[in-house]
Design a protein around this motif. Sequence first.
Motif, PDB file in Angstrom:
ATOM      1  N   GLY A 111      -8.245  -4.679   3.669  1.00  0.00           N
ATOM      2  CA  GLY A 111      -7.147  -3.779   4.058  1.00  0.00           C
ATOM      3  C   GLY A 111      -7.498  -2.340   3.727  1.00  0.00           C
ATOM      4  O   GLY A 111      -8.580  -2.041   3.243  1.00  0.00           O
ATOM      5  N   TRP A 112      -6.537  -1.479   3.999  1.00  0.00           N
ATOM      6  CA  TRP A 112      -6.735  -0.040   3.860  1.00  0.00           C
ATOM      7  C   TRP A 112      -6.037   0.532   2.622  1.00  0.00           C
ATOM      8  O   TRP A 112      -6.184   1.692   2.337  1.00  0.00           O
ATOM      9  N   GLY A 113      -5.229  -0.278   2.014  1.00  0.00           N
ATOM     10  CA  GLY A 113      -4.379   0.287   0.961  1.00  0.00           C
ATOM     11  C   GLY A 113      -3.212   1.019   1.598  1.00  0.00           C
ATOM     12  O   GLY A 113      -2.657   1.968   1.047  1.00  0.00           O
ATOM     13  N   LEU A 114      -2.846   0.575   2.815  1.00  0.00           N
ATOM     14  CA  LEU A 114      -1.760   1.250   3.537  1.00  0.00           C
ATOM     15  C   LEU A 114      -0.517   0.379   3.657  1.00  0.00           C
ATOM     16  O   LEU A 114       0.558   0.857   3.986  1.00  0.00           O
ATOM     17  N   GLY A 115      -0.669  -0.934   3.353  1.00  0.00           N
ATOM     18  CA  GLY A 115       0.421  -1.880   3.585  1.00  0.00           C
ATOM     19  C   GLY A 115       1.715  -1.494   2.885  1.00  0.00           C
ATOM     20  O   GLY A 115       2.779  -1.412   3.513  1.00  0.00           O
ATOM     21  N   LEU A 116       1.634  -1.224   1.570  1.00  0.00           N
ATOM     22  CA  LEU A 116       2.857  -0.932   0.824  1.00  0.00           C
ATOM     23  C   LEU A 116       3.417   0.446   1.177  1.00  0.00           C
ATOM     24  O   LEU A 116       4.632   0.631   1.218  1.00  0.00           O
ATOM     25  N   ALA A 117       2.521   1.394   1.465  1.00  0.00           N
ATOM     26  CA  ALA A 117       2.993   2.728   1.883  1.00  0.00           C
ATOM     27  C   ALA A 117       3.774   2.585   3.192  1.00  0.00           C
ATOM     28  O   ALA A 117       4.825   3.210   3.391  1.00  0.00           O
ATOM     29  N   LYS A 165       1.393   3.371  -8.565  1.00  0.00           N
ATOM     30  CA  LYS A 165       0.372   3.941  -7.667  1.00  0.00           C
ATOM     31  C   LYS A 165       0.195   3.148  -6.386  1.00  0.00           C
ATOM     32  O   LYS A 165      -0.230   3.685  -5.373  1.00  0.00           O
ATOM     33  N   ILE A 166       0.493   1.843  -6.437  1.00  0.00           N
ATOM     34  CA  ILE A 166       0.169   0.993  -5.271  1.00  0.00           C
ATOM     35  C   ILE A 166       0.948   1.368  -4.009  1.00  0.00           C
ATOM     36  O   ILE A 166       0.593   0.949  -2.928  1.00  0.00           O
ATOM     37  N   PHE A 167       1.985   2.203  -4.157  1.00  0.00           N
ATOM     38  CA  PHE A 167       2.758   2.604  -2.966  1.00  0.00           C
ATOM     39  C   PHE A 167       2.163   3.854  -2.296  1.00  0.00           C
ATOM     40  O   PHE A 167       2.634   4.282  -1.257  1.00  0.00           O
ATOM     41  N   ALA A 199       8.089 -13.246  -3.716  1.00  0.00           N
ATOM     42  CA  ALA A 199       7.408 -13.398  -5.004  1.00  0.00           C
ATOM     43  C   ALA A 199       6.211 -14.323  -4.872  1.00  0.00           C
ATOM     44  O   ALA A 199       6.175 -15.191  -4.005  1.00  0.00           O
ATOM     45  N   ASP A 200       5.208 -14.083  -5.730  1.00  0.00           N
ATOM     46  CA  ASP A 200       4.013 -14.940  -5.703  1.00  0.00           C
ATOM     47  C   ASP A 200       3.643 -15.378  -7.108  1.00  0.00           C
ATOM     48  O   ASP A 200       4.208 -14.893  -8.087  1.00  0.00           O
ATOM     49  N   ASN A 201       2.678 -16.306  -7.198  1.00  0.00           N
ATOM     50  CA  ASN A 201       2.218 -16.751  -8.512  1.00  0.00           C
ATOM     51  C   ASN A 201       0.793 -16.256  -8.780  1.00  0.00           C
ATOM     52  O   ASN A 201      -0.017 -16.930  -9.384  1.00  0.00           O
ATOM     53  N   PHE A 243      -3.552   4.673   0.997  1.00  0.00           N
ATOM     54  CA  PHE A 243      -4.972   4.363   0.758  1.00  0.00           C
ATOM     55  C   PHE A 243      -5.275   3.969  -0.689  1.00  0.00           C
ATOM     56  O   PHE A 243      -6.401   4.070  -1.133  1.00  0.00           O
ATOM     57  N   TYR A 244      -4.262   3.557  -1.430  1.00  0.00           N
ATOM     58  CA  TYR A 244      -4.536   3.163  -2.819  1.00  0.00           C
ATOM     59  C   TYR A 244      -4.729   1.657  -2.919  1.00  0.00           C
ATOM     60  O   TYR A 244      -3.915   0.874  -2.465  1.00  0.00           O
ATOM     61  N   GLN A 245      -5.837   1.273  -3.520  1.00  0.00           N
ATOM     62  CA  GLN A 245      -6.072  -0.145  -3.764  1.00  0.00           C
ATOM     63  C   GLN A 245      -6.498  -0.312  -5.214  1.00  0.00           C
ATOM     64  O   GLN A 245      -7.261   0.513  -5.738  1.00  0.00           O
ATOM     65  N   ILE A 246      -6.029  -1.386  -5.838  1.00  0.00           N
ATOM     66  CA  ILE A 246      -6.452  -1.634  -7.219  1.00  0.00           C
ATOM     67  C   ILE A 246      -7.903  -2.116  -7.165  1.00  0.00           C
ATOM     68  O   ILE A 246      -8.293  -2.780  -6.201  1.00  0.00           O
ATOM     69  N   GLU A 247      -8.643  -1.778  -8.219  1.00  0.00           N
ATOM     70  CA  GLU A 247     -10.063  -2.153  -8.242  1.00  0.00           C
ATOM     71  C   GLU A 247     -10.266  -3.603  -7.821  1.00  0.00           C
ATOM     72  O   GLU A 247      -9.539  -4.496  -8.272  1.00  0.00           O
ATOM     73  N   GLU A 261       1.674 -11.389   3.396  1.00  0.00           N
ATOM     74  CA  GLU A 261       0.200 -11.364   3.404  1.00  0.00           C
ATOM     75  C   GLU A 261      -0.347 -10.970   2.027  1.00  0.00           C
ATOM     76  O   GLU A 261      -1.259 -11.599   1.508  1.00  0.00           O
ATOM     77  N   ASN A 262       0.251  -9.931   1.453  1.00  0.00           N
ATOM     78  CA  ASN A 262      -0.214  -9.480   0.127  1.00  0.00           C
ATOM     79  C   ASN A 262      -0.051 -10.575  -0.922  1.00  0.00           C
ATOM     80  O   ASN A 262      -0.894 -10.750  -1.792  1.00  0.00           O
ATOM     81  N   ALA A 263       1.095 -11.288  -0.840  1.00  0.00           N
ATOM     82  CA  ALA A 263       1.382 -12.336  -1.825  1.00  0.00           C
ATOM     83  C   ALA A 263       0.295 -13.413  -1.807  1.00  0.00           C
ATOM     84  O   ALA A 263       0.065 -14.091  -2.798  1.00  0.00           O
ATOM     85  N   VAL A 264      -0.376 -13.545  -0.664  1.00  0.00           N
ATOM     86  CA  VAL A 264      -1.428 -14.541  -0.539  1.00  0.00           C
ATOM     87  C   VAL A 264      -2.808 -13.907  -0.751  1.00  0.00           C
ATOM     88  O   VAL A 264      -3.646 -14.418  -1.488  1.00  0.00           O
ATOM     89  N   LYS A 265      -3.003 -12.733  -0.096  1.00  0.00           N
ATOM     90  CA  LYS A 265      -4.302 -12.061  -0.096  1.00  0.00           C
ATOM     91  C   LYS A 265      -4.829 -11.802  -1.502  1.00  0.00           C
ATOM     92  O   LYS A 265      -6.001 -11.954  -1.790  1.00  0.00           O
ATOM     93  N   PHE A 266      -3.918 -11.370  -2.390  1.00  0.00           N
ATOM     94  CA  PHE A 266      -4.369 -10.965  -3.720  1.00  0.00           C
ATOM     95  C   PHE A 266      -4.168 -12.064  -4.752  1.00  0.00           C
ATOM     96  O   PHE A 266      -4.119 -11.804  -5.940  1.00  0.00           O
TER      97      PHE A 266
HETATM   98  P1  ADP Z   1      -3.738  -3.346   1.233  1.00  0.00           P
HETATM   99  O1  ADP Z   1      -3.955  -2.747   2.570  1.00  0.00           O
HETATM  100  O2  ADP Z   1      -4.926  -3.314   0.337  1.00  0.00           O
HETATM  101  O3  ADP Z   1      -3.041  -4.657   1.278  1.00  0.00           O
HETATM  102  P2  ADP Z   1      -1.311  -2.425   0.021  1.00  0.00           P
HETATM  103  O4  ADP Z   1      -0.764  -1.058   0.099  1.00  0.00           O
HETATM  104  O5  ADP Z   1      -0.559  -3.496   0.689  1.00  0.00           O
HETATM  105  O6  ADP Z   1      -2.775  -2.310   0.536  1.00  0.00           O
HETATM  106  O7  ADP Z   1      -1.463  -2.782  -1.507  1.00  0.00           O
HETATM  107  C1  ADP Z   1      -2.049  -1.860  -2.401  1.00  0.00           C
HETATM  108  C2  ADP Z   1      -2.670  -2.586  -3.571  1.00  0.00           C
HETATM  109  O8  ADP Z   1      -1.669  -3.218  -4.352  1.00  0.00           O
HETATM  110  C3  ADP Z   1      -3.583  -3.708  -3.146  1.00  0.00           C
HETATM  111  O9  ADP Z   1      -4.896  -3.236  -2.977  1.00  0.00           O
HETATM  112  C4  ADP Z   1      -3.492  -4.689  -4.284  1.00  0.00           C
HETATM  113  O10 ADP Z   1      -4.457  -4.381  -5.256  1.00  0.00           O
HETATM  114  C5  ADP Z   1      -2.113  -4.448  -4.874  1.00  0.00           C
HETATM  115  N1  ADP Z   1      -1.158  -5.497  -4.473  1.00  0.00           N
HETATM  116  C6  ADP Z   1      -0.271  -5.441  -3.455  1.00  0.00           C
HETATM  117  N2  ADP Z   1       0.475  -6.568  -3.401  1.00  0.00           N
HETATM  118  C7  ADP Z   1       0.059  -7.359  -4.418  1.00  0.00           C
HETATM  119  C8  ADP Z   1       0.452  -8.643  -4.911  1.00  0.00           C
HETATM  120  N3  ADP Z   1       1.409  -9.349  -4.326  1.00  0.00           N
HETATM  121  N4  ADP Z   1      -0.211  -9.119  -6.009  1.00  0.00           N
HETATM  122  C9  ADP Z   1      -1.169  -8.386  -6.616  1.00  0.00           C
HETATM  123  N5  ADP Z   1      -1.589  -7.185  -6.196  1.00  0.00           N
HETATM  124  C10 ADP Z   1      -0.982  -6.658  -5.120  1.00  0.00           C
END
Ligand code: ADP
Length: 519
Positions: A480-486, A462-464, A449-451, A467-471, A420-425
Motif C-alpha cells: 500500500g501507499w500509506g494512504l488508506g487511513l488518510a 501518525k498513521i492517519f 477490530a482485529d486480533n 503516505f505514513y506507514q509503520i516500519e 483490508e488493514n485488519a487482515v493485511k497487517f
Molecule cells: P496502507 O496503505 O499502508 O494500508 P494506511 O494508511 O491504511 O496505509 O495505514 C497506515 C499504517 O498504519 C500501515 O502502514 C500500518 O502500519 C498501520 N495500520 C493500519 N491499520 C492497522 C491495523 N489494523 N493493525 C496494525 N497496523 C495497522
Amino acid sequence: MSPNTPDHADDTQNLELLLEVGRLLSSKLELSELLTTVMELSSRVVGAESASLLLLDESTQELYFDVALGLGEETSKVRLKLGQGIAGSVAKEVKSLIINDVRQDPRWSPKMDEQSGFVTRSILAAPMVMKGHVIGVVEAINHSDGPFSDQDLKTFEAFASQAAVAIENARLFSSLREEKQKLQTVFSQMGEGAVLTDPKGIILLINKAAHHFLDPETASFQNIREGFKHMAMSPDLPQILASQERVTPFELLRESPKKLILEGSIIRLESEGWLWIFRDVTAKKQEEKLTRSFLSLISHKLKTPLASITGYSQVLLEEGQGQKLNDFALKSLTTINQQGQKLAELVEKLLNFVTLEELDPVHMPKSKFDLVAVAKEEAASMKKWLEERNSKVEMALESTPFIVLGDPNLIRQVLRNLIENAVKFNQKKQKAVSLLIEKEGANARVSIADNGAGIPPEEQSKIFQRFYQIESSFTGQVEGWGLGLAFCKKVLEAHHGTLQVKSQLNQGSAFNFTLPLAT
Ligand code: ADP
C-alpha cells in the motif's frame, strides 16, 4: 460636645483634609507620582516637618525606600527587616505608634540623620494595610507644634489606610497596563492576521498583518465586512455569524490583483464579540495542487501500460494452458500477471485518493442509505479475498436499518480499507475481524477490530497522515501507499463523522468511526 467648640472645628478640619487627601490619592494612577504625593501628604495631614515612606518587598519581607521617591542612592539601598528599627516594628506588630523623643527609644537609629544632616526629634508611624496584609509604613517626622497627639495618630491611621488602597490600585493598574502592553506586542508582531471586532463586525483592534492581507491599498475600513468585500468567503459571513460554535474555521479567496488564499478561525468571545485569526496559505495550497496534479498525471499514465501488462499476461496464461508452456515461462507469466494486478490496485488507490483530495464536501453528491446494508454487502463482496488470506469477518449488525446521508460508494471504500488493514497487517494464522455497528446518541458507530499485533502508542496519531506507514519490521508487510487511513479520515470528515483507533500491543486494534444518523 457642642457644634461650636474648638474640638468640633478641629474634627471638621481633619475630615475635610482627609476628604481632600482621598480625592488627591484616587486621582493618581501612576505609581511613582502617587508615592511622591503620599510622602508629601504624610507630613501635611498631621502638621509635621518631614515624612518618609517605606514599602514592603513581599518576596524578601524587607522594607525599602522606593527609588521613585528620589531620596538618593544610599537611602535606596537601605533594607529593614520586619521588627528592625521603628518602621520594622510597626510593620511587624501591624500597629501605629508615637515616639515623641526618638533619642529615648532603642529602636531608633541615628544613621540616617548622620548621613543627611537632618535632626529627627519625634516620629509618628503607621502601617499601610491592605486586606490584612502590610504593604508598607508611613512616618511623619517632627511635629511642627509640640508633640504628636492621639488625635494625630487617628488622623494618620485613616490617612495610611487611604494611601494603602491608592497604592494597591496603582499597582494593579500598572500590572494591567503591562499585561495589555505584552498582549499588544504579541498581537502586533504575530505573522497571522488578527482582528478583534464587536458582534456587528466593527473593528476594535487590528494588527499589521491583517491590514496587509485585507486591504493593502487603502486600509481604511471600519467594519470587517468591508475588509472582506473583495474576497469569496466559505462558509459565507451570515452563516459564520449565525453559528453556535465557539470556533468556526473559514477560508477566504481573492483572485486579483494577486491570488490570495487565507485560512483561519473565528473565535466567539465571552465578552460578546469576535476574534478573527487568519494566515496566508496561498503557497501551501498551490503546492498541494501541484502534488495532486502530478500524482494524478502519473496514475493516469501508468494505467494504460498496466492494463496491457495484466491483460496480455492473462491471455497468454489462458492460451498457454492448452499448449505445453515450460515451467520457467509459466512461473514468469504468473508473476508478471500477479505483480501487474497489485500495481494496478495501487494505482487505482492513488487515483481514488487524488480524486478525493479535490472533493468539496458541500457539493458532494449525497443520498440517504442504510449503513448496515452497505456494510453487509461490502463484507460479502470481500469473502473470496478474505478466505484466500485465512480470515473472515464476524458481524454483529442490527436488523433495523441505520440511515445516514452521504456518498455510499465512499463509505463502502472506507469499510473496505479498514477490513483490508485488519487482515493485511495481521500475521496471526487465524485472522479474526469483527464488524460491529451500534447507535451512539445521534450517530451510528462502526467498529472494525482485529486480533493482530496492535499499533505502538507513539504511532497511533501518525498513521492517519498521508503516505505514513509503520516500519515494515513491525507489521511484516508493506503493501500500500500509506494512504488508506488518510483516505478514510477525509471521507468521514466530509460526512461530519470521526475516525479513531484503539489498540493494544499483541492484542489487536479497533478502528472506530461515527456517522451522523439522518433525521
Ligand atoms: P496502507 O496503505 O499502508 O494500508 P494506511 O494508511 O491504511 O496505509 O495505514 C497506515 C499504517 O498504519 C500501515 O502502514 C500500518 O502500519 C498501520 N495500520 C493500519 N491499520 C492497522 C491495523 N489494523 N493493525 C496494525 N497496523 C495497522
